[in-house]
Design a protein around this motif. Structure first.
Motif, mmCIF file in Angstrom:
data_model
loop_
_atom_site.group_PDB
_atom_site.id
_atom_site.type_symbol
_atom_site.label_atom_id
_atom_site.label_comp_id
_atom_site.label_asym_id
_atom_site.label_seq_id
_atom_site.Cartn_x
_atom_site.Cartn_y
_atom_site.Cartn_z
ATOM 1 N N ASP A 1 6.397 0.279 -0.868
ATOM 2 C CA ASP A 1 7.173 -0.330 0.227
ATOM 3 C C ASP A 1 8.504 0.400 0.422
ATOM 4 O O ASP A 1 9.573 -0.204 0.405
ATOM 5 N N ALA A 2 8.422 1.705 0.578
ATOM 6 C CA ALA A 2 9.609 2.537 0.724
ATOM 7 C C ALA A 2 10.119 2.499 2.155
ATOM 8 O O ALA A 2 9.355 2.291 3.101
ATOM 9 N N LYS B 1 13.988 3.491 11.731
ATOM 10 C CA LYS B 1 13.522 2.976 10.437
ATOM 11 C C LYS B 1 12.124 3.528 10.189
ATOM 12 O O LYS B 1 11.207 3.293 10.971
ATOM 13 N N LEU B 2 11.980 4.281 9.100
ATOM 14 C CA LEU B 2 10.698 4.846 8.691
ATOM 15 C C LEU B 2 10.300 4.169 7.392
ATOM 16 O O LEU B 2 11.067 4.157 6.432
ATOM 17 N N SER B 3 9.111 3.570 7.373
ATOM 18 C CA SER B 3 8.641 2.918 6.153
ATOM 19 C C SER B 3 7.259 3.450 5.805
ATOM 20 O O SER B 3 6.530 3.940 6.654
ATOM 21 N N GLY B 4 6.911 3.359 4.521
ATOM 22 C CA GLY B 4 5.616 3.834 4.069
ATOM 23 C C GLY B 4 5.380 3.518 2.610
ATOM 24 O O GLY B 4 6.260 3.000 1.918
ATOM 25 N N MET C 1 5.098 3.972 9.180
ATOM 26 C CA MET C 1 5.430 3.274 10.419
ATOM 27 C C MET C 1 6.859 3.653 10.785
ATOM 28 O O MET C 1 7.730 3.708 9.913
ATOM 29 N N VAL C 2 7.084 3.907 12.077
ATOM 30 C CA VAL C 2 8.417 4.223 12.577
ATOM 31 C C VAL C 2 8.777 3.205 13.642
ATOM 32 O O VAL C 2 7.974 2.910 14.525
ATOM 33 N N SER C 3 9.986 2.673 13.553
ATOM 34 C CA SER C 3 10.503 1.803 14.604
ATOM 35 C C SER C 3 11.939 2.219 14.879
ATOM 36 O O SER C 3 12.576 2.867 14.065
ATOM 37 N N SER C 4 12.404 1.855 16.069
ATOM 38 C CA SER C 4 13.752 2.232 16.468
ATOM 39 C C SER C 4 14.244 1.250 17.510
ATOM 40 O O SER C 4 13.452 0.612 18.197
#
Length: 176
Positions: A115-116, A124-127, A145-148
Protein backbone atom coordinates in the motif's frame (compact mmCIF):
# COMPACT_ATOMS: atom_id res chain seq x y z
CA UNK A 1 -3.26 -1.00 -25.12
CA UNK A 2 -6.58 -2.03 -26.59
CA UNK A 3 -9.92 -0.46 -25.65
CA UNK A 4 -8.08 2.16 -23.60
CA UNK A 5 -9.68 4.78 -21.38
CA UNK A 6 -7.17 7.39 -20.22
CA UNK A 7 -7.89 10.50 -18.17
CA UNK A 8 -5.64 13.37 -19.23
CA UNK A 9 -5.97 16.51 -17.12
CA UNK A 10 -9.54 17.74 -17.87
CA UNK A 11 -10.12 15.29 -20.75
CA UNK A 12 -10.95 11.62 -21.20
CA UNK A 13 -9.57 9.64 -24.13
CA UNK A 14 -11.50 6.56 -25.29
CA UNK A 15 -9.63 4.67 -28.01
CA UNK A 16 -9.78 1.29 -29.67
CA UNK A 17 -5.98 1.17 -29.62
CA UNK A 18 -3.26 3.28 -27.93
CA UNK A 19 0.46 2.99 -28.60
CA UNK A 20 3.28 4.82 -26.78
CA UNK A 21 6.20 5.90 -28.97
CA UNK A 22 8.74 6.59 -26.21
CA UNK A 23 11.74 7.53 -28.41
CA UNK A 24 9.68 10.29 -30.06
CA UNK A 25 7.67 11.27 -26.93
CA UNK A 26 4.37 10.55 -28.68
CA UNK A 27 1.19 8.65 -27.88
CA UNK A 28 -0.90 7.45 -30.83
CA UNK A 29 -4.61 6.75 -30.32
CA UNK A 30 -6.62 5.05 -33.08
CA UNK A 31 -10.42 5.16 -33.46
CA UNK A 32 -10.52 7.67 -30.65
CA UNK A 33 -12.85 10.11 -28.92
CA UNK A 34 -11.40 12.87 -26.75
CA UNK A 35 -13.94 14.48 -24.40
CA UNK A 36 -13.66 17.42 -22.05
CA UNK A 37 -15.30 17.20 -18.62
CA UNK A 38 -17.98 19.66 -19.81
CA UNK A 39 -19.05 17.19 -22.53
CA UNK A 40 -17.42 18.63 -25.66
CA UNK A 41 -15.72 16.02 -27.84
CA UNK A 42 -13.40 15.37 -30.76
CA UNK A 43 -13.74 12.12 -32.74
CA UNK A 44 -10.88 11.01 -34.99
CA UNK A 45 -9.48 7.93 -36.65
CA UNK A 46 -6.02 8.90 -35.34
CA UNK A 47 -4.93 11.32 -32.61
CA UNK A 48 -1.20 11.83 -32.11
CA UNK A 49 -0.27 13.41 -28.77
CA UNK A 50 3.10 15.15 -28.53
CA UNK A 51 3.93 14.41 -24.89
CA UNK A 52 6.91 16.75 -24.84
CA UNK A 53 5.03 19.84 -26.08
CA UNK A 54 1.60 18.98 -24.62
CA UNK A 55 -0.35 19.22 -27.88
CA UNK A 56 -1.95 16.87 -30.41
CA UNK A 57 -3.03 16.43 -34.04
CA UNK A 58 -6.21 14.61 -35.01
CA UNK A 59 -7.13 13.20 -38.43
CA UNK A 60 -10.40 11.74 -39.68
CA UNK A 61 -10.94 8.65 -41.85
CA UNK A 62 -10.39 10.65 -45.05
CA UNK A 63 -6.97 11.87 -43.87
CA UNK A 64 -8.11 15.45 -43.27
CA UNK A 65 -7.82 17.22 -39.95
CA UNK A 66 -10.67 16.21 -37.65
CA UNK A 67 -13.08 18.97 -36.65
CA UNK A 68 -14.16 19.26 -33.03
CA UNK A 69 -17.90 19.25 -32.28
CA UNK A 70 -17.81 22.83 -30.99
CA UNK A 71 -15.87 25.90 -32.19
CA UNK A 72 -12.81 26.56 -30.04
CA UNK A 73 -12.79 23.00 -28.67
CA UNK A 74 -9.40 22.17 -30.20
CA UNK A 75 -7.83 25.14 -28.39
CA UNK A 76 -9.66 24.15 -25.19
CA UNK A 77 -8.41 20.57 -25.47
CA UNK A 78 -4.84 21.66 -26.19
CA UNK A 79 -4.86 23.98 -23.18
CA UNK A 80 -6.25 21.21 -20.96
CA UNK A 81 -3.58 18.77 -22.14
CA UNK A 82 -0.60 21.01 -21.48
CA UNK A 83 1.63 19.24 -18.99
CA UNK A 84 3.55 21.18 -16.40
CA UNK A 85 7.04 19.73 -15.90
CA UNK A 86 8.35 18.97 -12.44
CA UNK A 87 9.99 21.97 -10.79
CA UNK A 88 12.08 21.00 -7.78
CA UNK A 89 11.79 24.50 -6.33
CA UNK A 90 8.00 24.34 -5.87
CA UNK A 91 7.26 20.62 -5.56
CA UNK A 92 7.96 18.41 -2.60
CA UNK A 93 7.83 14.64 -2.98
CA UNK A 94 6.14 12.89 -0.07
CA UNK A 95 6.01 9.11 0.36
CA UNK A 96 4.72 6.43 2.71
CA UNK A 97 4.11 2.69 2.76
CA UNK A 98 2.15 0.34 4.99
CA UNK A 99 4.64 -2.56 4.95
CA UNK A 100 8.14 -1.07 4.73
CA UNK A 101 10.37 1.67 3.34
CA UNK A 102 13.95 0.85 2.34
CA UNK A 103 16.68 3.08 0.92
CA UNK A 104 19.83 2.57 -1.08
CA UNK A 105 23.08 3.14 0.78
CA UNK A 106 23.41 6.71 -0.56
CA UNK A 107 19.65 7.33 0.04
CA UNK A 108 19.11 8.26 -3.62
CA UNK A 109 16.67 5.38 -4.27
CA UNK A 110 13.67 4.74 -2.03
CA UNK A 111 11.75 1.45 -2.15
CA UNK A 112 8.19 1.42 -0.79
CA UNK A 113 6.34 -1.85 -0.14
CA UNK A 114 2.69 -2.63 0.67
CA UNK A 115 0.00 0.00 0.00
CA UNK A 116 2.71 2.44 -1.04
CA UNK A 117 1.99 6.05 -1.98
CA UNK A 118 3.95 8.96 -3.46
CA UNK A 119 2.47 12.46 -3.60
CA UNK A 120 4.00 15.31 -5.60
CA UNK A 121 2.66 18.51 -7.11
CA UNK A 122 -0.98 17.52 -6.55
CA UNK A 123 -0.51 14.03 -8.07
CA UNK A 124 -1.03 10.91 -5.95
CA UNK A 125 0.53 7.66 -7.20
CA UNK A 126 -0.22 4.50 -5.24
CA UNK A 127 0.71 0.87 -5.77
CA UNK A 128 1.80 -2.39 -4.20
CA UNK A 129 5.49 -1.50 -4.72
CA UNK A 130 6.97 1.89 -5.64
CA UNK A 131 10.55 2.84 -6.46
CA UNK A 132 11.45 6.53 -6.25
CA UNK A 133 14.83 7.46 -7.75
CA UNK A 134 15.83 10.92 -6.52
CA UNK A 135 18.86 11.14 -8.81
CA UNK A 136 16.98 10.87 -12.10
CA UNK A 137 13.59 12.04 -10.70
CA UNK A 138 11.67 8.93 -11.70
CA UNK A 139 8.96 6.93 -9.97
CA UNK A 140 7.90 3.39 -10.91
CA UNK A 141 4.88 1.66 -9.39
CA UNK A 142 3.40 -1.85 -9.66
CA UNK A 143 -0.40 -2.40 -9.61
CA UNK A 144 -0.57 1.34 -9.84
CA UNK A 145 -3.23 4.05 -9.65
CA UNK A 146 -2.75 7.76 -10.35
CA UNK A 147 -5.12 10.51 -9.26
CA UNK A 148 -4.81 14.26 -9.33
CA UNK A 149 -6.79 17.38 -8.60
CA UNK A 150 -6.45 18.08 -12.36
CA UNK A 151 -8.19 14.88 -13.55
CA UNK A 152 -11.52 13.25 -12.84
CA UNK A 153 -11.25 9.61 -11.83
CA UNK A 154 -8.22 7.33 -11.68
CA UNK A 155 -5.67 6.03 -14.14
CA UNK A 156 -4.97 2.36 -13.43
CA UNK A 157 -2.33 0.03 -14.91
CA UNK A 158 -0.26 -3.02 -14.05
CA UNK A 159 2.69 -0.64 -13.78
CA UNK A 160 3.31 3.06 -14.30
CA UNK A 161 6.59 4.93 -14.73
CA UNK A 162 6.76 8.70 -14.27
CA UNK A 163 9.60 11.07 -15.09
CA UNK A 164 9.09 14.05 -12.79
CA UNK A 165 11.32 16.40 -14.80
CA UNK A 166 9.72 15.82 -18.20
CA UNK A 167 6.25 14.65 -17.02
CA UNK A 168 6.64 11.66 -19.37
CA UNK A 169 4.39 8.82 -18.21
CA UNK A 170 4.50 5.22 -19.39
CA UNK A 171 1.70 2.75 -18.62
CA UNK A 172 2.13 -1.01 -18.93
CA UNK A 173 -0.56 -3.67 -18.99
CA UNK A 174 -4.29 -3.37 -18.82
CA UNK A 175 -6.30 -1.87 -16.02
CA UNK A 176 -6.39 -4.19 -13.06
Amino acid sequence: MENAVIDIVDCRLNAKYVQLDEPNNKMIAKNAVLKTKDGNSLTASVIVFDLKNGNFKATSDNGKAADPKKPGLERQLKNALLVQPFNEADAKVEYLARDSVKMSKDKSIIYLFGDAMVIYNGVKLSGSKITYNKTNNTISANKAMVSSNKIDGLIKADSISLNLKTSETTLFGENF
